[in-house]
Write a protein that holds these residues in place. Structure first.
Motif, PDB file in Angstrom:
ATOM      1  N   LEU A 132       0.843  -1.199   0.000  1.00 26.28           N
ATOM      2  CA  LEU A 132       0.000   0.000   0.000  1.00 26.28           C
ATOM      3  C   LEU A 132       0.877   1.248   0.000  1.00 26.28           C
ATOM      4  CD1 LEU A 132      -2.781  -1.021   2.537  1.00 26.28           C
ATOM      5  CD2 LEU A 132      -3.189  -0.205   0.207  1.00 26.28           C
ATOM      6  N   SER A 133       0.497   2.243  -0.785  1.00 24.94           N
ATOM      7  CA  SER A 133       1.239   3.504  -0.840  1.00 24.94           C
ATOM      8  C   SER A 133       0.627   4.486   0.159  1.00 24.94           C
ATOM      9  CB  SER A 133       1.186   4.097  -2.253  1.00 24.94           C
ATOM     10  OG  SER A 133       1.670   5.426  -2.244  1.00 24.94           O
ATOM     11  N   MET A 134       1.294   4.695   1.282  1.00 27.15           N
ATOM     12  CA  MET A 134       0.768   5.635   2.279  1.00 27.15           C
ATOM     13  C   MET A 134       0.878   7.078   1.797  1.00 27.15           C
ATOM     14  SD  MET A 134      -0.695   3.892   4.445  1.00 27.15           S
ATOM     15  CE  MET A 134      -1.197   5.284   5.436  1.00 27.15           C
ATOM     16  N   ASP A 135       1.746   7.336   0.813  1.00 24.38           N
ATOM     17  CA  ASP A 135       1.801   8.690   0.244  1.00 24.38           C
ATOM     18  C   ASP A 135       0.472   9.021  -0.442  1.00 24.38           C
ATOM     19  OD1 ASP A 135       4.421   9.133   1.069  1.00 24.38           O
ATOM     20  OD2 ASP A 135       5.264   8.263  -0.759  1.00 24.38           O
ATOM     21  N   LEU A 136      -0.038   8.082  -1.254  1.00 28.97           N
ATOM     22  CA  LEU A 136      -1.331   8.295  -1.916  1.00 28.97           C
ATOM     23  C   LEU A 136      -2.463   8.363  -0.895  1.00 28.97           C
ATOM     24  CD1 LEU A 136      -1.031   5.899  -5.002  1.00 28.97           C
ATOM     25  CD2 LEU A 136      -1.153   8.384  -5.072  1.00 28.97           C
ATOM     26  N   VAL A 137      -2.402   7.496   0.123  1.00 30.20           N
ATOM     27  CA  VAL A 137      -3.433   7.486   1.166  1.00 30.20           C
ATOM     28  C   VAL A 137      -3.438   8.808   1.918  1.00 30.20           C
ATOM     29  CG1 VAL A 137      -4.169   6.419   3.334  1.00 30.20           C
ATOM     30  CG2 VAL A 137      -3.414   4.981   1.430  1.00 30.20           C
ATOM     31  N   ASN A 138      -2.254   9.297   2.272  1.00 30.10           N
ATOM     32  CA  ASN A 138      -2.162  10.554   3.028  1.00 30.10           C
ATOM     33  C   ASN A 138      -2.618  11.748   2.193  1.00 30.10           C
ATOM     34  OD1 ASN A 138      -1.275   9.288   5.343  1.00 30.10           O
ATOM     35  ND2 ASN A 138       0.895   9.559   4.858  1.00 30.10           N
ATOM     36  N   ALA A 139      -2.361  11.703   0.881  1.00 30.64           N
ATOM     37  CA  ALA A 139      -2.857  12.775   0.009  1.00 30.64           C
ATOM     38  C   ALA A 139      -4.382  12.790   0.021  1.00 30.64           C
ATOM     39  CB  ALA A 139      -2.334  12.582  -1.411  1.00 30.64           C
ATOM     40  N   GLN A 140      -4.985  11.598  -0.010  1.00 30.32           N
ATOM     41  CA  GLN A 140      -6.450  11.522   0.032  1.00 30.32           C
ATOM     42  C   GLN A 140      -6.970  11.968   1.394  1.00 30.32           C
ATOM     43  OE1 GLN A 140      -8.767   9.474   1.728  1.00 30.32           O
ATOM     44  NE2 GLN A 140     -10.558   9.947   0.469  1.00 30.32           N
ATOM     45  N   LEU A 545      -1.263  18.843  -2.711  1.00 37.70           N
ATOM     46  CA  LEU A 545      -1.778  17.478  -2.533  1.00 37.70           C
ATOM     47  C   LEU A 545      -1.064  16.503  -3.469  1.00 37.70           C
ATOM     48  CD1 LEU A 545      -5.602  18.255  -2.226  1.00 37.70           C
ATOM     49  CD2 LEU A 545      -4.063  17.581  -0.385  1.00 37.70           C
ATOM     50  N   ASP A 546      -0.772  16.955  -4.680  1.00 27.21           N
ATOM     51  CA  ASP A 546      -0.023  16.106  -5.617  1.00 27.21           C
ATOM     52  C   ASP A 546       1.377  15.824  -5.086  1.00 27.21           C
ATOM     53  OD1 ASP A 546      -2.125  15.947  -7.392  1.00 27.21           O
ATOM     54  OD2 ASP A 546      -1.459  17.636  -8.603  1.00 27.21           O
ATOM     55  N   GLU A 547       2.007  16.815  -4.441  1.00 26.13           N
ATOM     56  CA  GLU A 547       3.336  16.611  -3.863  1.00 26.13           C
ATOM     57  C   GLU A 547       3.294  15.580  -2.741  1.00 26.13           C
ATOM     58  OE1 GLU A 547       4.919  20.366  -2.663  1.00 26.13           O
ATOM     59  OE2 GLU A 547       5.023  21.162  -4.709  1.00 26.13           O
ATOM     60  N   ILE A 548       2.228  15.611  -1.941  1.00 29.88           N
ATOM     61  CA  ILE A 548       2.065  14.596  -0.887  1.00 29.88           C
ATOM     62  C   ILE A 548       1.953  13.217  -1.529  1.00 29.88           C
ATOM     63  CG2 ILE A 548       0.538  13.751   0.945  1.00 29.88           C
ATOM     64  CD1 ILE A 548      -0.247  16.714   1.429  1.00 29.88           C
ATOM     65  N   ALA A 549       1.160  13.123  -2.604  1.00 30.70           N
ATOM     66  CA  ALA A 549       0.963  11.839  -3.282  1.00 30.70           C
ATOM     67  C   ALA A 549       2.267  11.289  -3.837  1.00 30.70           C
ATOM     68  CB  ALA A 549      -0.057  11.988  -4.408  1.00 30.70           C
ATOM     69  N   GLY A 551       5.139  11.769  -2.409  1.00 33.81           N
ATOM     70  CA  GLY A 551       6.085  11.589  -1.315  1.00 33.81           C
ATOM     71  C   GLY A 551       7.056  12.734  -1.145  1.00 33.81           C
ATOM     72  N   GLU A 552       6.744  13.900  -1.713  1.00 33.73           N
ATOM     73  CA  GLU A 552       7.644  15.053  -1.656  1.00 33.73           C
ATOM     74  C   GLU A 552       7.277  16.017  -0.538  1.00 33.73           C
ATOM     75  OE1 GLU A 552       7.221  16.741  -5.521  1.00 33.73           O
ATOM     76  OE2 GLU A 552       7.934  14.946  -6.571  1.00 33.73           O
ATOM     77  N   ARG A 553       6.205  15.729   0.193  1.00 37.90           N
ATOM     78  CA  ARG A 553       5.743  16.665   1.222  1.00 37.90           C
ATOM     79  C   ARG A 553       4.968  15.901   2.281  1.00 37.90           C
ATOM     80  NH1 ARG A 553       3.834  22.611  -0.003  1.00 37.90           N
ATOM     81  NH2 ARG A 553       3.316  23.292   2.086  1.00 37.90           N
ATOM     82  N   GLU A 554       5.029  16.393   3.538  1.00 39.14           N
ATOM     83  CA  GLU A 554       4.273  15.784   4.636  1.00 39.14           C
ATOM     84  C   GLU A 554       2.889  16.423   4.705  1.00 39.14           C
ATOM     85  OE1 GLU A 554       5.187  13.237   6.585  1.00 39.14           O
ATOM     86  OE2 GLU A 554       6.993  13.068   5.361  1.00 39.14           O
ATOM     87  N   TRP A 555       1.898  15.628   5.049  1.00 37.57           N
ATOM     88  CA  TRP A 555       0.525  16.137   4.985  1.00 37.57           C
ATOM     89  C   TRP A 555       0.115  16.920   6.222  1.00 37.57           C
ATOM     90  CZ3 TRP A 555      -4.030  13.818   7.473  1.00 37.57           C
ATOM     91  CH2 TRP A 555      -3.728  12.771   8.347  1.00 37.57           C
ATOM     92  N   VAL A 556       0.586  16.547   7.416  1.00 40.14           N
ATOM     93  CA  VAL A 556       0.152  17.241   8.636  1.00 40.14           C
ATOM     94  C   VAL A 556       0.624  18.702   8.648  1.00 40.14           C
ATOM     95  CG1 VAL A 556       0.314  17.301  11.152  1.00 40.14           C
ATOM     96  CG2 VAL A 556      -0.105  15.124   9.973  1.00 40.14           C
ATOM     97  N   PRO A 557       1.902  19.007   8.327  1.00 41.32           N
ATOM     98  CA  PRO A 557       2.310  20.421   8.271  1.00 41.32           C
ATOM     99  C   PRO A 557       1.493  21.240   7.269  1.00 41.32           C
ATOM    100  CG  PRO A 557       4.243  19.003   8.300  1.00 41.32           C
ATOM    101  CD  PRO A 557       3.057  18.105   8.145  1.00 41.32           C
ATOM    102  N   LEU A 558       1.113  20.623   6.145  1.00 43.64           N
ATOM    103  CA  LEU A 558       0.290  21.344   5.163  1.00 43.64           C
ATOM    104  C   LEU A 558      -1.048  21.737   5.778  1.00 43.64           C
ATOM    105  CD1 LEU A 558      -0.408  22.296   2.245  1.00 43.64           C
ATOM    106  CD2 LEU A 558      -1.305  19.994   1.840  1.00 43.64           C
ATOM    107  N   LEU A 559      -1.661  20.811   6.531  1.00 49.83           N
ATOM    108  CA  LEU A 559      -2.951  21.111   7.149  1.00 49.83           C
ATOM    109  C   LEU A 559      -2.820  22.211   8.193  1.00 49.83           C
ATOM    110  CD1 LEU A 559      -4.555  17.558   7.526  1.00 49.83           C
ATOM    111  CD2 LEU A 559      -5.014  19.279   5.800  1.00 49.83           C
TER     112      LEU A 559
END
Length: 765
Positions: A132-140, A545-549, A551-559
């Protein structure tokens, strides 16, 4: 039970894939998403790094239980949901639920992806599983959290400041702004008059037209002739100079090439299906999903197209080989370019690993499988097949000719024409355009050489007015959303349907118009949350969001970056903006009754112009009406049949109607427009005729002209033919997506139906 359990989203897809995998594989469906945020406040917790509380979706709990039960007997789990963020998230949510149910235990879990449902693609995916790709999951998850935080915090503010029941969305709000701003452009537009001068010419009994192009040595500008006097003066000058005939001065012959359009991506498929087929974006995606998941075409269920949510224009090498082979066989080798065509995607951050939307096999010619498809499935498949084949054909070669006719001192009339020398790809498919006059390739001119003399039959000055920018169609709105980077392939259809469901926009003659509430909501968001409905901001968030998908960016800091200033803005506006300020717009006009300033206000029935001195002054009129129009419009020569008072035209919640001037003492009303008579005798009373009427909801129905004495009514258009089964004096025309147009008996107990071939079904377009 087989050794391997494969999970997909839909039962149709499960049936198709099962056929390819054999007895060692059990294929089951999750029926879409299995888990979502809990439907109440606190589902996303910003205080604890945006921890998200999920709960199983009730309607799918039985499917999850069935999968868990099957998992107990399987050796491993293969998650084969769609190859995008949403598909990855569905796999992850299902895996988490199965872990909680202890159904997975220590068994291997694999993730496989494929972009077409064919035997080769399925088997190749099974042979190359991944985790499973957690990068794609985290982007979603980030997208879902953003949408939740915006909706759960901005919507209650709209309730307080505008009207209860309203809601705001992160992506829908900029889309609404586009529609509202276009409407405001149209309202502010002031047409300008201009004139053209055309000449009807003739040579060898062939008529053609030339247009004044140069006047007194200067190229004719759009507003050079801006009134009739100037146009008539030029007309007279040209008549005197020509003397009934013109001589060819210069002939320009050119050859140009036109290349085919790229194969479909999600947005271009939605645009073309809207232009050519009249499909909405949601209808296009629904039918495309059916074609992708598999249809029985006589050889069992088979996926007919590749995955329909994509922004890539790439075609696989094996697909290119097959398409080139088909072109050579069907259209001749001379229609085949030396090498396969390649196209460059215009979409930012396009997933180049994906393919464009194409037939899974070009050899499945639409006409040959038409009998296995519904009408809408055939039409969409035909569109995709033609576009794909055409994109790999040679360019079209077009011969153009321009002929100048001098006429007097420094004046030149010009005739242009073109012919298709070599049709190339045009013989299969040609892309449509939005709000543009179709280029005519059939404006034929007679053979003309320098020095030839032609007859001047007539000169025609023509009056024109500049036109405002057109309202958005579904096609042009999707195109504009894509150009701004608002949304992604999977969201265009939902953006449009959400705006309509919230009654922020209506679709009139296939063009979007904002409702009064939509205008007020957009104005409020633009004035007070400008950053969040800014086109660049929304597009940048999609890029993040594409960068998160990737794996180039963390999702929590973006939020955190989004949430902290957003919640502060909510608090500020909740305290500092009054409802009156939001729903009232000042006008630079005085009340004709009392002299106080007028305002545009939002009432229960929409926006209206009212006096700021209300309730002391009760002056009102409709938005768009002049002062004079606000005066009562009485109907000459008619009085109320109930009380004898004068009748006048009133405006209510459902538009204009005729009412009594003595209202509320007399409540007599009648429709402003007489209902259309279908000419079909009422089958119940046999005295009245069936009239076409409009319900308050806007829906059309047909009822007896003797209402209320006779209350017979039907929803479908009546036909003056008796039912051949039960003898009822009238049939109706019924159209459904599944069965097309049929003659049916309106009597419930009678099951008579007979297909009707309409113009649309006959030509297949």
């Amino acid at each position: 039970m087989g050794k391997h359990l494969v999970i997909v989203e839909s039962p149709a897809k499960a049936k198709t894939i099962k056929k390819y995998l054999g007895k060692d594989y059990e294929v089951m469906a999750s029926y879409g998403h299995v888990r979502d945020l809990v439907p109440k406040g606190g589902a996303v917790d910003p205080e604890h790094d945006f921890a998200m509380k999920y709960d199983i979706i009730d309607r799918n709990s039985k499917h999850v239980d069935a999968i868990a039960k099957a998992m107990n007997k399987a050796d491993d789990l293969i998650l084969a949901t769609d190859p995008d963020r949403e598909g990855e998230a569905i796999s992850w949510h299902l895996y988490e639920l199965l872990k909680n149910k202890k159904a997975v235990k220590d068994k291997p879990v694999h993730r496989v992806v494929f972009h077409e449902i064919t035997k080769r693609a399925i088997q190749e995916a099974i042979e190359h599983p991944r985790g499973l790709s957690m990068d794609l999951v985290n982007a979603q998850q980030a997208r879902r959290a953003l949408d939740y935080l915006v909706g759960f915090n901005l919507s209650p503010l709209l309730w307080k400041k505008v009207r209860r029941g309203l809601s705001a969305g992160r992506v829908q709000s900029p889309a609404l702004r586009l529609i509202v701003e276009r409407e405001e452009e149209i309202e502010k537009f002031r047409p300008r008059e201009y004139w053209t001068v055309e000449a009807d010419l003739e040579k060898d009994d062939q008529a053609f037209v030339a247009k004044l192009n140069v006047l007194h040595g200067k190229k004719l500008g759009q507003f050079t002739l801006n009134n009739e006097d100037k146009a008539r003066k030029v007309e007279q000058e040209l008549i005197e100079a020509a003397g009934g005939e013109l001589t060819v001065g210069k002939v320009e012959k050119k050859q140009r090439k036109r290349n085919p359009a790229a194969p479909f991506i999600t947005s271009t498929l939605q645009q073309e299906a809207s232009r050519k087929l009249g499909f909405t974006a949601s209808r296009t995606m629904r039918v495309a999903q059916q074609l992708y998941e598999g249809i029985d075409i006589g050889e069992g269920a088979v996926g007919l197209i590749t995955y329909m949510r994509t922004d890539s224009v790439t075609l696989a090498n094996e697909a290119l080989d097959e398409i080139r082979e088909l072109i050579s066989q069907r259209y001749g080798a001379d229609n085949l370019p030396d090498a396969p065509r390649t196209f460059k995607t215009k979409a930012k951050n396009a997933q180049e690993a994906h393919e464009a939307i194409r037939p899974t096999s070009a050899m499945r010619v639409p006409e040959e499988i038409k009998s296995h498809l519904s009408q809408e499935q055939f039409r969409l498949y035909d569109l995709i097949w033609k576009r794909t084949v055409a994109c790999q054909m040679i360019h079209a070669t077009i011969d153009t000719v321009g002929v100048d006719f001098p006429c007097g001192e420094g004046n030149v009339l010009r005739a242009t024409g073109s012919t298709i020398a070599i049709p190339g790809f045009i013989s299969v498919y040609q892309e449509s355009q939005d709000d543009a006059k179709a280029e005519s390739d059939e404006n034929m001119l007679p053979r003309l050489e320098e020095g030839d003399v032609v007859s001047l039959v007539k000169l025609r000055p023509e009056q024109h007015f500049t036109e405002p920018p057109p309202r958005y169609t579904e096609a042009s709105l999707v195109k504009t959303l894509e150009e701004h980077g608002i949304g992604r392939p999977s969201t265009y259809a939902s953006i449009i349907s959400t705006l309509q469901q919230r009654e922020y926009v209506t679709l009139e003659k296939k063009r979007f118009q904002p409702t009064d509430v939509g205008r007020v909501v957009s104005r409020f968001l633009t004035q007070h949350f400008d950053q969040y409905v800014d086109y660049d901001f929304t597009a940048k968030l999609e890029d993040d969001l594409d960068e998160i998908a990737r794996g180039e960016r963390e999702w929590v800091p973006l939020l955190h970056q989004f949430w902290d200033p957003f919640q502060q803005r909510i608090k500020t506006k909740e305290e500092g903006v009054s409802r009156k300020e939001v729903t009232t717009e000042e006008l630079d006009e005085e009340c004709p009754k009392c002299g106080q300033p007028l305002q545009i206000k939002l009432g229960r029935r929409g926006r209206f112009i009212g006096c700021s001195g209300y309730p002391e002054c009760d002056y009102t009129r409709n938005v768009g009406e002049d002062k004079e129009d606000a005066e009562p419009e009485y109907i000459e020569g008619r009085s109320c049949p109930e009380c004898g008072s004068q009748l006048l035209i009133r405006t209510g919640r459902y538009g204009k109607f005729i009412g009594c001037s003595s209202y509320p003492d007399c409540k007599y009303i009648e429709p402003l427009e007489k209902p259309e008579d279908t000419g079909v005798t009422c089958p119940e009373c046999k005295q009245g005729s069936m009239l076409k009427r409009k319900a308050r909801s806007g829906k059309i129905f047909y009822s007896c002209s003797r209402y209320p004495d006779c209350k017979y009514a039907v929803w479908n258009e009546p036909i003056d033919e008796p039912c051949p089964d039960c003898g009822w004096p009238m049939l109706t025309l019924k159209t459904t997506k599944r069965r097309g147009t049929e003659k049916v008996c309106p009597q419930k107990e009678c099951k008579f139906s007979e297909p009707v071939e309409t113009e649309e079904s006959a030509d297949g377009e």
